[in-house]
Design a protein around this motif. Structure first.
Motif, PDB file in Angstrom:
ATOM      1  N   THR A 314       0.833  -1.209   0.000  1.00 37.25           N
ATOM      2  CA  THR A 314       0.000   0.000   0.000  1.00 37.25           C
ATOM      3  C   THR A 314       0.858   1.246   0.000  1.00 37.25           C
ATOM      4  O   THR A 314       0.546   2.206  -0.709  1.00 37.25           O
ATOM      5  CB  THR A 314      -0.915   0.082   1.231  1.00 37.25           C
ATOM      6  N   GLN A 317       2.245   1.690  -3.450  1.00 41.21           N
ATOM      7  CA  GLN A 317       1.207   2.112  -4.388  1.00 41.21           C
ATOM      8  C   GLN A 317       0.917   3.595  -4.235  1.00 41.21           C
ATOM      9  O   GLN A 317       0.837   4.340  -5.204  1.00 41.21           O
ATOM     10  CB  GLN A 317      -0.103   1.372  -4.099  1.00 41.21           C
ATOM     11  N   GLU A 318       0.742   4.016  -2.989  1.00 38.87           N
ATOM     12  CA  GLU A 318       0.389   5.416  -2.770  1.00 38.87           C
ATOM     13  C   GLU A 318       1.527   6.335  -3.170  1.00 38.87           C
ATOM     14  O   GLU A 318       1.303   7.401  -3.734  1.00 38.87           O
ATOM     15  CB  GLU A 318       0.017   5.632  -1.304  1.00 38.87           C
ATOM     16  N   GLN A 321       1.610   6.621  -6.895  1.00 33.66           N
ATOM     17  CA  GLN A 321       0.510   7.420  -7.415  1.00 33.66           C
ATOM     18  C   GLN A 321       0.764   8.906  -7.186  1.00 33.66           C
ATOM     19  O   GLN A 321       0.474   9.727  -8.040  1.00 33.66           O
ATOM     20  CB  GLN A 321      -0.792   7.002  -6.726  1.00 33.66           C
ATOM     21  N   CYS A 325       2.409   9.365 -10.993  1.00 35.45           N
ATOM     22  CA  CYS A 325       1.154   9.505 -11.721  1.00 35.45           C
ATOM     23  C   CYS A 325       0.487  10.838 -11.470  1.00 35.45           C
ATOM     24  O   CYS A 325      -0.620  11.069 -11.958  1.00 35.45           O
ATOM     25  CB  CYS A 325       0.179   8.404 -11.300  1.00 35.45           C
ATOM     26  N   ARG A 328      -3.153  10.717 -10.098  1.00 35.53           N
ATOM     27  CA  ARG A 328      -4.241  10.105 -10.860  1.00 35.53           C
ATOM     28  C   ARG A 328      -4.282   8.606 -10.635  1.00 35.53           C
ATOM     29  O   ARG A 328      -3.259   7.968 -10.431  1.00 35.53           O
ATOM     30  CB  ARG A 328      -4.072  10.376 -12.351  1.00 35.53           C
ATOM     31  N   GLU A 329      -5.488   8.051 -10.718  1.00 38.57           N
ATOM     32  CA  GLU A 329      -5.679   6.613 -10.510  1.00 38.57           C
ATOM     33  C   GLU A 329      -5.382   5.793 -11.750  1.00 38.57           C
ATOM     34  O   GLU A 329      -4.981   4.634 -11.649  1.00 38.57           O
ATOM     35  CB  GLU A 329      -7.147   6.346 -10.153  1.00 38.57           C
ATOM     36  N   ALA A 330      -5.622   6.396 -12.923  1.00 38.25           N
ATOM     37  CA  ALA A 330      -5.655   5.572 -14.141  1.00 38.25           C
ATOM     38  C   ALA A 330      -4.363   4.801 -14.427  1.00 38.25           C
ATOM     39  O   ALA A 330      -4.412   3.611 -14.723  1.00 38.25           O
ATOM     40  CB  ALA A 330      -6.035   6.442 -15.333  1.00 38.25           C
ATOM     41  N   MET A 332      -2.302   3.597 -12.462  1.00 42.31           N
ATOM     42  CA  MET A 332      -2.062   2.539 -11.482  1.00 42.31           C
ATOM     43  C   MET A 332      -2.728   1.243 -11.907  1.00 42.31           C
ATOM     44  O   MET A 332      -2.307   0.165 -11.493  1.00 42.31           O
ATOM     45  CB  MET A 332      -2.606   2.951 -10.107  1.00 42.31           C
ATOM     46  N   ALA A 333      -3.778   1.366 -12.701  1.00 41.91           N
ATOM     47  CA  ALA A 333      -4.482   0.145 -13.101  1.00 41.91           C
ATOM     48  C   ALA A 333      -3.572  -0.751 -13.939  1.00 41.91           C
ATOM     49  O   ALA A 333      -3.603  -1.976 -13.825  1.00 41.91           O
ATOM     50  CB  ALA A 333      -5.742   0.506 -13.880  1.00 41.91           C
ATOM     51  N   ARG A 336      -1.400  -2.643 -11.712  1.00 44.12           N
ATOM     52  CA  ARG A 336      -2.078  -3.654 -10.909  1.00 44.12           C
ATOM     53  C   ARG A 336      -2.040  -4.995 -11.601  1.00 44.12           C
ATOM     54  O   ARG A 336      -1.661  -6.000 -11.036  1.00 44.12           O
ATOM     55  CB  ARG A 336      -3.522  -3.221 -10.692  1.00 44.12           C
TER      56      ARG A 336
END
Lengths: 569, 376
Positions: A314, A317-318, A321, A325, A328-330, A332-333, A336
């Motif tokens: 986590t 990931q954060e 991001q 990034c 933005r979330e996009a 990260m997909a 994943r």
């Protein structure tokens, strides 16, 4: 239990299923303890299959599939990965020549019974007590990040004993049976002469196995268990599916991360960020070393703020991001799927028991050079050129699999350059229940072709409606199954107005290939068929079954695409 | 360089005394909480910080301290975002808070600055007319002409002052600033130094200096920061509250606080009333009713939490000064429809549809419906 100075005769190693820290610690601990026998929590019905994983061609992720041949919908999978402690234990035993066995309650007594709520993950209670809201995080912090492995399993044992003593979660009869069986297997192994027995099981069960006091009731508990015939085999598994419900009941949320933890003991956060940066660069996003430095720094600061010894998934990931990034979330997909879940599919050992139809499929896959596509989870779309043998054979194989109800791919609309009646585009997705579906289809035949034909015949004899029947005939023709065309053709309407056959068009000019089934063949008589069709329409119509049987259904080398059949009046 | 005064807003004689000022800074309103946290805080503090990162986190997210003291939550939302913000500032990286208007970016920036260095007043307000002197330094032209370029003739910007004092500088609306002026921040952020070319000196930042910037992503006339500038920041995107419960909590808390501060003669509205307003805004914003059954047209405005708060507060003001002190539908109707109807033509169509389809049919909302229909 132990004589001072001598190793104990039974040692239980309580592990977290699919836990990389457990796996690493287990390897070291087994080296130190050097047992004669290793008992792993798994179905004893599959004991004979254990030696197969020592083969060089067995590549995880694999699963042990246990199914009931009478009713293949009843099946259970036990996944294994490189970093599964169970895998490590079995390979260790095979490498040292120690006895390797499974010791859980056999699936022949369990399959088909209603599953009770799995409470073997007592870690959740422990994690809550320690102030974590997530058992995975707790385990990672306490056990995965430890520098030394000394005393790890003893600590786990003590923790689980404490939890069980306080009986924080109510017991279930199934669990008592499982633990009774495990104790029984330990006793039997000791009776056979093993001096040091190592038991590798879920951490929750560890105290129960050492509980000698319960042995008297064991025989009582294991009386009168239901029985069902089961078969076992090794099947390929995918990293993505490790999150599914398995025979352990334990799922893994981010198998790719666990694999990373297993492979790297130091500098994990730096390497993870490096891999993420590499992935994004291949997708066209610029990620500079400055970004990666800042991501690692932020991850470490977050871990410190949250009181964790090292950044976990986590935090990474954060951090990625926020730095790379731009919040933005996009993007990260993308990370994943590729990194956190992983995209590899394993390879089952060649010696694994297979039905003849499965073996036939494997042979065809090799012969048609489809093996690389079989081993990737999301391969690129396959474009087939039906003008040559290989393309036609591949198309026929894929369509036959569809007919069998074990689909590998689906045809896509043509786009772009490969437009034309000779091209087919297929999207392939190897489904993990493919072995199961092939087993279900096995009664129909020993090869894919035979089984597909037989299944098609069986379907059409089930009194299909006319539209469904013509669709079936279409599929049969495209799948190149000549022996099934006849029975699948609808009965001819009586009378002299029987329409003539126009099986393909431009019959006069098109060269007809020889059909191996019928020997020579002749173009259809042009009587009554004054219509000239375009070369791209081959219209299998019905009328005289006799005629349909005469003619070869395999498409000539020019026009190859069957469309909806027409009704000729 | 002339010694900058510690807190010019209260030192200068033309500042209003604390008791009568309209809106207190965060470090003034919550002085007690900050003092208690500083006393109980025994964790390591980064150089220049008055509280440790854990204490800053506790201040922003609220909670109960050992000893029983209750810290009120300042930001109600995803706690992870606050943790990322605090960790960013602790590692000497600049923080960029993005999001649609009304998600609490300036609010969070103010409280972070107050907690970390006790001073949230070093603000640069970004506008289309902001120039370099606002970001770096300006000149006192009288002295400049009289004495020539000397250190005393410089008028430092809030960013330079923050560097000299080792405090947090805040830049609001970064994306409204023209691009060439934005780029003058790059040197300040990467080298943590502001060169003064005319004097041949540079101001190096003291430990504890950092920058919090906010920017809207949904706005007209934004100047996207360049890639070099964006790389100097860690970005946190603040979302609109997903949960109706969360939004009601935020609105209720803020309405209570503002009502007290403005000394409105109305009692804080009942929770049911707040929930009605929140429901109306949320349904219009998301374009679907709360039960997911009816699709709605969304008006063009953002309908954010801040707008909900201000419409409730103005409704309370109407009720208090023109009504009988109790918040009724008629008081709410004007301010709520004012917040919703930004575009006179399209929004009123969407709103009228909403009124007829949803508000009229709901149990107990007839008073609101009638009040709205009178206005629209």
């Amino acid at each position: 239990m132990t004589v001072h100075g001598e190793p104990p005769s039974v040692r239980v190693f309580g592990v977290r299923h699919h836990g990389p820290g457990s796996a690493r610690a287990l390897a070291a601990a087994l080296d130190r303890y050097d047992p004669d026998a290793v008992l792993v929590e798994g179905p004893p019905d599959a004991d004979e299959l254990i030696p197969l994983i020592g083969a060089a061609d067995a590549r995880p992720p694999l699963a042990l599939m246990v199914y009931a041949p009478q009713d293949p919908s009843l099946a259970v999978w036990y996944p294994f990965h490189h970093y599964s402690p169970e895998w490590v234990a079995l390979r260790w035993a095979l490498g040292r020549g120690a006895l390797a066995r499974f010791c859980d309650l056999p699936q022949r007594h369990r399959l088909g019974q209603p599953a009770d709520a799995d409470r073997s993950d007592g870690l959740a209670a422990l994690a809550a007590a320690a102030g974590y809201d997530d058992a995975d995080t707790f385990w990672e912090d306490c056990f995965e990040s430890r520098e030394t492995d000394e005393g790890l399993f003893d600590a786990v044992f003590v923790a689980m004993s404490a939890l069980r003593e306080h009986d924080l979660i109510p017991a279930s009869p199934r669990e008592a049976q499982r633990e009774a069986w495990m104790r029984r297997v330990v006793r039997e192994t000791q009776k056979e002469g093993a001096k040091r027995v190592a038991v590798v099981c879920g951490a929750w069960h560890a105290p129960a196995i050492m509980n000698d006091a319960a042995r008297r009731e064991d025989d009582q508990r294991l009386k009168g268990l239901p029985k069902v015939k089961v078969e076992c085999t090794w099947v390929p598994w995918s990293e993505g599916k490790l999150a599914l419900q398995s025979g352990y009941g334990a799922g893994v949320k981010a198998p790719g991360w666990y694999k990373h933890l297993f492979e790297h003991a130091v500098d994990r956060d730096i390497r993870w960020v490096g891999r993420a940066a590499e992935l994004w660069r291949t997708k066209g996003q610029d990620v500079s070393p400055g970004h990666t430095v800042e991501a690692v720094r932020l991850a470490r600061a977050l871990a410190a703020l949250r009181g964790r010894p090292a950044p976990g998934l986590t935090e990474l990931q954060e951090a990625l991001q926020a730095t790379v990034c731009g919040g933005r979330e996009a993007p990260m997909a993308q990370l994943r799927r590729a990194l956190e879940v992983g995209e590899a599919i394993g390879v089952a050992p060649a010696g694994a028991p297979m039905m003849p139809i499965q073996r036939d499929l494997e042979q065809q896959v090799t012969r048609l050079r489809l093996r690389p596509l079989r081993e990737a989870e999301h391969p690129p779309d396959l474009t087939l050129d039906l003008r040559d043998e290989l393309g036609r054979a591949r198309s026929a194989l894929l369509r036959r699999l569809n007919l069998l109800g074990a689909p590998w791919g689906e045809p896509r609309d043509q786009t772009g350059r490969e437009r034309g009646s000779f091209a087919e585009v297929w999207r392939l997705r190897w489904r993990l229940d493919m072995p199961l579906r092939l087993i279900e289809a096995a009664p129909f035949g020993n090869t894919v072709a035979a089984a597909a034909g037989a299944k098609a015949i069986a379907r059409c004899q089930a009194n299909l409606e006319l539209p469904a029947l013509t669709e079936l005939l279409d599929e049969v023709l495209l799948a190149d199954l000549p022996e099934a065309v006849d029975p699948c053709s609808p009965p001819s309407p009586p009378g002299p107005r029987s329409p003539p056959i126009c099986l393909t068009c431009c019959a006069a000019s098109a060269p007809w290939p020889r059909s191996p089934a019928t020997g020579t063949c002749a173009p259809p008589p042009p009587s009554g068929c004054g219509r000239s069709c375009s070369p791209c329409l081959s219209a299998p119509s019905w009328g005289c079954p006799r005629r349909a049987g005469e003619l070869t259904p395999s498409p000539p080398s020019v026009c190859v695409r069957a469309s909806r059949p027409h009704i000729w009046r | 360089m002339s010694q900058p005064s510690e807190n010019p807003s209260t030192a200068a004689s033309f500042a209003a005394p604390l008791a009568t000022s309209l809106r207190h800074h965060a470090e003034q309103s919550f002085a007690e909480e900050l003092a208690v946290l500083a006393r109980l805080d025994d964790r390591p503090r980064p150089p220049g910080w008055t509280l440790s990162p854990w204490a800053v986190r506790a201040y922003i997210l609220g909670g109960r301290l050992p000893g029983g003291f209750e810290v009120s939550p300042k930001y109600i939302g995803r706690t992870r975002l606050v943790e990322i913000a605090v960790a960013t500032l602790a590692t000497d990286r600049a923080l960029l808070l993005q999001g649609v208007p009304g998600t609490g970016k300036s609010w969070l920036s103010e409280h972070l600055a107050a907690a970390i260095c006790g001073d949230s007043t070093l603000i640069v307000q970004g506008t289309a007319g902001t120039d370099e002197s606002t970001l770096r330094y300006g000149w006192n032209y009288a002295r400049l002409l009289a004495e020539g370029p000397t250190p005393d003739a410089i008028v430092p910007s809030p960013i330079m002052r923050a560097m000299q004092l080792g405090r947090i500088a805040r830049v609001e609306e970064l994306s409204r600033i023209p691009s060439e002026v934005q780029d003058s921040l790059i040197t300040a952020l990467s080298e943590k130094a502001l060169p003064v070319a005319e004097l041949g000196v540079e101001v190096q930042a003291r430990q504890g200096f950092n920058l919090i910037a906010t920017s809207n992503d949904r706005d007209r006339g934004v100047n996207e920061p360049s890639a070099a500038l964006t790389r100097r920041f860690n970005t946190v995107i603040l979302p609109l509250p997903e949960d109706a419960e969360e939004e009601v909590r935020i609105v209720a808390q803020r309405v209570r606080a503002i009502g007290t501060a403005l000394a409105l003669p109305t009692a804080t509205p009942a929770l049911a009333e707040i929930q009605r307003v929140v429901t109306i805004f949320r349904e219009l914003r998301r374009g679907v009713t709360e039960d997911g059954r009816t699709r709605l047209k969304s008006p063009s405005g953002t309908l954010s939490t801040a707008e909900m708060i201000s419409s409730l507060v103005s409704g309370m003001a109407m009720a208090g000064y023109y009504g009988d002190g109790e918040l009724r539908a008629a008081d709410l109707a004007a301010s709520v429809s004012g917040a919703i109807l930004r575009d006179p033509v399209q929004d009123s169509v969407a709103f009228q549809e909403y009124l007829r389809a949803v508000v009229k049919e709901r149990e107990g909302w007839m008073d609101l419906y009638r009040a709205f229909m009178e206005l629209v």
